[in-house]
Scaffold this motif. Structure first.
Motif, PDB file in Angstrom:
ATOM      1  N   SER A  21      48.002  52.200  35.139  1.00  0.00           N
ATOM      2  CA  SER A  21      49.168  52.725  35.846  1.00  0.00           C
ATOM      3  C   SER A  21      49.076  52.385  37.325  1.00  0.00           C
ATOM      4  N   ALA A  22      50.208  52.406  38.008  1.00  0.00           N
ATOM      5  CA  ALA A  22      50.233  52.087  39.443  1.00  0.00           C
ATOM      6  C   ALA A  22      49.391  53.074  40.265  1.00  0.00           C
ATOM      7  N   PRO A  23      49.481  54.390  40.012  1.00  0.00           N
ATOM      8  CA  PRO A  23      48.629  55.316  40.773  1.00  0.00           C
ATOM      9  C   PRO A  23      47.138  55.059  40.556  1.00  0.00           C
ATOM     10  N   PHE A  24      46.760  54.721  39.325  1.00  0.00           N
ATOM     11  CA  PHE A  24      45.353  54.401  39.048  1.00  0.00           C
ATOM     12  C   PHE A  24      44.926  53.191  39.867  1.00  0.00           C
ATOM     13  N   LYS A  25      45.735  52.164  39.883  1.00  0.00           N
ATOM     14  CA  LYS A  25      45.400  50.934  40.613  1.00  0.00           C
ATOM     15  C   LYS A  25      45.172  51.222  42.094  1.00  0.00           C
ATOM     16  N   ALA A  26      45.960  52.138  42.646  1.00  0.00           N
ATOM     17  CA  ALA A  26      45.811  52.481  44.064  1.00  0.00           C
ATOM     18  C   ALA A  26      44.608  53.379  44.313  1.00  0.00           C
ATOM     19  N   GLN A  27      44.295  54.255  43.367  1.00  0.00           N
ATOM     20  CA  GLN A  27      43.252  55.265  43.574  1.00  0.00           C
ATOM     21  C   GLN A  27      41.852  54.762  43.275  1.00  0.00           C
ATOM     22  N   TYR A  28      41.723  53.786  42.378  1.00  0.00           N
ATOM     23  CA  TYR A  28      40.395  53.361  41.939  1.00  0.00           C
ATOM     24  C   TYR A  28      40.187  51.850  42.139  1.00  0.00           C
ATOM     25  N   PRO A  29      40.111  51.395  43.367  1.00  0.00           N
ATOM     26  CA  PRO A  29      39.904  49.947  43.597  1.00  0.00           C
ATOM     27  C   PRO A  29      38.587  49.435  43.017  1.00  0.00           C
ATOM     28  N   ASP A  30      37.566  50.314  42.952  1.00  0.00           N
ATOM     29  CA  ASP A  30      36.280  49.891  42.384  1.00  0.00           C
ATOM     30  C   ASP A  30      36.415  49.593  40.892  1.00  0.00           C
ATOM     31  N   LEU A  31      37.196  50.417  40.176  1.00  0.00           N
ATOM     32  CA  LEU A  31      37.385  50.182  38.748  1.00  0.00           C
ATOM     33  C   LEU A  31      38.336  49.011  38.499  1.00  0.00           C
ATOM     34  N   VAL A  32      39.293  48.830  39.386  1.00  0.00           N
ATOM     35  CA  VAL A  32      40.191  47.683  39.272  1.00  0.00           C
ATOM     36  C   VAL A  32      39.391  46.382  39.362  1.00  0.00           C
ATOM     37  N   ALA A  33      38.464  46.328  40.325  1.00  0.00           N
ATOM     38  CA  ALA A  33      37.617  45.139  40.485  1.00  0.00           C
ATOM     39  C   ALA A  33      36.782  44.899  39.228  1.00  0.00           C
ATOM     40  N   PHE A  34      36.298  45.966  38.620  1.00  0.00           N
ATOM     41  CA  PHE A  34      35.530  45.878  37.374  1.00  0.00           C
ATOM     42  C   PHE A  34      36.417  45.377  36.237  1.00  0.00           C
ATOM     43  N   PHE A  35      37.574  45.996  36.045  1.00  0.00           N
ATOM     44  CA  PHE A  35      38.460  45.637  34.938  1.00  0.00           C
ATOM     45  C   PHE A  35      38.899  44.169  35.014  1.00  0.00           C
ATOM     46  N   GLU A  36      39.107  43.683  36.229  1.00  0.00           N
ATOM     47  CA  GLU A  36      39.581  42.306  36.393  1.00  0.00           C
ATOM     48  C   GLU A  36      38.538  41.269  35.956  1.00  0.00           C
ATOM     49  N   LYS A  37      37.276  41.694  35.839  1.00  0.00           N
ATOM     50  CA  LYS A  37      36.202  40.763  35.465  1.00  0.00           C
ATOM     51  C   LYS A  37      35.819  40.839  33.985  1.00  0.00           C
ATOM     52  N   VAL A  38      36.381  41.782  33.260  1.00  0.00           N
ATOM     53  CA  VAL A  38      36.011  41.949  31.856  1.00  0.00           C
ATOM     54  C   VAL A  38      36.389  40.701  31.062  1.00  0.00           C
ATOM     55  N   ASP A  39      35.416  40.151  30.341  1.00  0.00           N
ATOM     56  CA  ASP A  39      35.617  38.944  29.537  1.00  0.00           C
ATOM     57  C   ASP A  39      34.733  39.062  28.301  1.00  0.00           C
ATOM     58  N   LEU A  40      35.357  39.283  27.154  1.00  0.00           N
ATOM     59  CA  LEU A  40      34.636  39.474  25.897  1.00  0.00           C
ATOM     60  C   LEU A  40      34.803  38.235  25.023  1.00  0.00           C
ATOM     61  N   PRO A  41      33.736  37.453  24.786  1.00  0.00           N
ATOM     62  CA  PRO A  41      33.830  36.277  23.921  1.00  0.00           C
ATOM     63  C   PRO A  41      34.322  36.679  22.532  1.00  0.00           C
ATOM     64  N   ILE A  42      35.357  36.013  22.046  1.00  0.00           N
ATOM     65  CA  ILE A  42      36.021  36.465  20.820  1.00  0.00           C
ATOM     66  C   ILE A  42      35.109  36.379  19.604  1.00  0.00           C
ATOM     67  N   ASP A  43      34.269  35.338  19.505  1.00  0.00           N
ATOM     68  CA  ASP A  43      33.378  35.235  18.340  1.00  0.00           C
ATOM     69  C   ASP A  43      32.368  36.378  18.320  1.00  0.00           C
ATOM     70  N   LEU A  44      31.815  36.696  19.481  1.00  0.00           N
ATOM     71  CA  LEU A  44      30.875  37.812  19.570  1.00  0.00           C
ATOM     72  C   LEU A  44      31.578  39.131  19.286  1.00  0.00           C
ATOM     73  N   LEU A  45      32.800  39.255  19.771  1.00  0.00           N
ATOM     74  CA  LEU A  45      33.560  40.483  19.535  1.00  0.00           C
ATOM     75  C   LEU A  45      33.854  40.658  18.045  1.00  0.00           C
ATOM     76  N   ASN A  46      34.270  39.582  17.386  1.00  0.00           N
ATOM     77  CA  ASN A  46      34.512  39.667  15.937  1.00  0.00           C
ATOM     78  C   ASN A  46      33.237  40.034  15.179  1.00  0.00           C
ATOM     79  N   GLN A  47      32.112  39.458  15.617  1.00  0.00           N
ATOM     80  CA  GLN A  47      30.821  39.770  14.988  1.00  0.00           C
ATOM     81  C   GLN A  47      30.477  41.247  15.176  1.00  0.00           C
TER      82      GLN A  47
END
Length: 337
Positions: free
Chosen positions: A268-294
């Motif tokens: 949500s927009a309020p979350f994005k403004a209130q938690y810049p540290d978590l926004v920076a974390f979320f923007e880097k999340v990258d889950l390899p699909i083969d590993l995720l399926n496994q």
């Protein structure tokens, strides 16, 4: 006098404690995550929650709802995070995003897909199991009308059965419109399962028994890793046609394969403004699909709860997630495991 001083001292101490605790009390409100019901969404949600709780120290909880209702809640900031958002698909998301009420962070799972599938043995047969090919020329959705008897609905034997998503999912709307667009709504029953788990169980049961089954499904998911499946061809993606599929009220939907997947973390927009540290974390999340399926396959086989599977993933795959967060956060999460 001493008693007055003692009373004043005690009062000032209490006031001081209350004053110092007040800012902390303002921060204890939990971050509300959408309680996603399909496996990959549930697992990703719990991975994010564990890192947020153990690494950053923010409390979290989950609130239930369908895809449509969760997107509406996110736009109102009634929830703050949707862990697996197929961004840009539903009219509700597109409108809220255009108004600056929601944001899709990151490109969390590359190579995700969805479509209509059948077991390979329906087309090729399976000599080891004594299964003969029942639809040897089935290649695309255009071929389905002549094979309706292969996928006969047990409650309406004059028609075939198509296993759709549960009611309330955006994909359920799209699939229902596709049945109309492909002129299959008269020859196939549009069967909605009660949940993602029920859809998985119905498909898995049919395959284990060697029965023909036509169904909607997606990846990442354990199902596509467990069985040999064939995805049916559809017309090339057309953005204008897609709009007619995403709109449940459009009387003249046009067929097209599904919109290319963009999996993100919805906030949500309020979350994005209130938690810049978590926004920076979320923007880097990258889950390899083969590993995720496994991982999803193991979660299904072991009958693990998503929280347990997420803890195991964080323990066993530090090379995947530790780069998403600062070193001190990664250390806290690892210590908590």
């Amino acid at each position: 006098m001493r008693s007055i001083k003692t009373w004043l001292g005690s009062s000032l101490l209490v006031f001081s404690l209350v004053a110092t605790q007040a800012p902390a009390a303002e921060k204890v409100a939990p971050i509300h995550f959408g309680d996603i019901t399909w496996e990959s969404g549930s697992l990703i949600t719990e991975i994010l929650r564990l890192i947020v709780e153990k690494g950053y120290g923010y409390p979290t909880d989950t609130l239930p709802g369908s895809t449509v209702s969760l997107e509406a809640a996110l736009a109102k900031d009634d929830i703050q995070v949707i862990g697996e958002e197929w961004a840009g698909r539903s009219p509700a998301w597109i409108k809220a995003q255009a108004e600056g009420k929601v944001f899709g962070l990151g490109d969390t799972v590359k190579g995700a897909t969805e479509g209509w599938w059948v077991p390979e043995y329906v087309i090729k047969g399976d000599p080891e199991r004594g299964i003969k090919p029942l639809a040897p020329e089935l290649k695309s959705v255009a071929d389905l009308a002549r094979y309706k008897d292969v996928f006969r609905d047990p409650e309406d034997p004059t028609r075939g059965r198509f296993l759709n998503s549960p009611t309330g999912w955006t994909s359920e709307i799209v699939n229902s419109q596709k049945l109309k667009a492909y002129a299959l709504n008269e020859s196939f029953v549009n069967f909605r399962t009660g949940s993602g788990a029920a859809l998985d169980a119905e498909v898995s049961s049919s395959i284990r028994r060697g029965k023909p089954v036509l169904f909607y499904y997606w990846s990442p998911t354990p199902l596509l890793g467990r069985f040999k499946l064939v995805k049916l061809d559809e017309p090339a993606f057309d953005a204008d046609a897609w709009k007619t599929l995403a709109d449940a009220n459009n009387p003249h939907p046009k067929g097209t394969r599904s919109m290319p997947a963009n999996l993100a973390i919805g906030v949500s927009a309020p979350f994005k403004a209130q938690y810049p540290d978590l926004v920076a974390f979320f923007e880097k999340v990258d889950l390899p699909i083969d590993l995720l399926n496994q991982t999803l396959g193991q979660m299904s086989e072991k009958r693990q709860k998503p929280r347990e599977a997420a803890q195991a993933f964080l323990r066993e795959q530090p090379q995947v997630w530790q780069g998403w967060v600062p070193t001190q956060v990664a250390t806290k999460v690892s210590s908590s495991l």
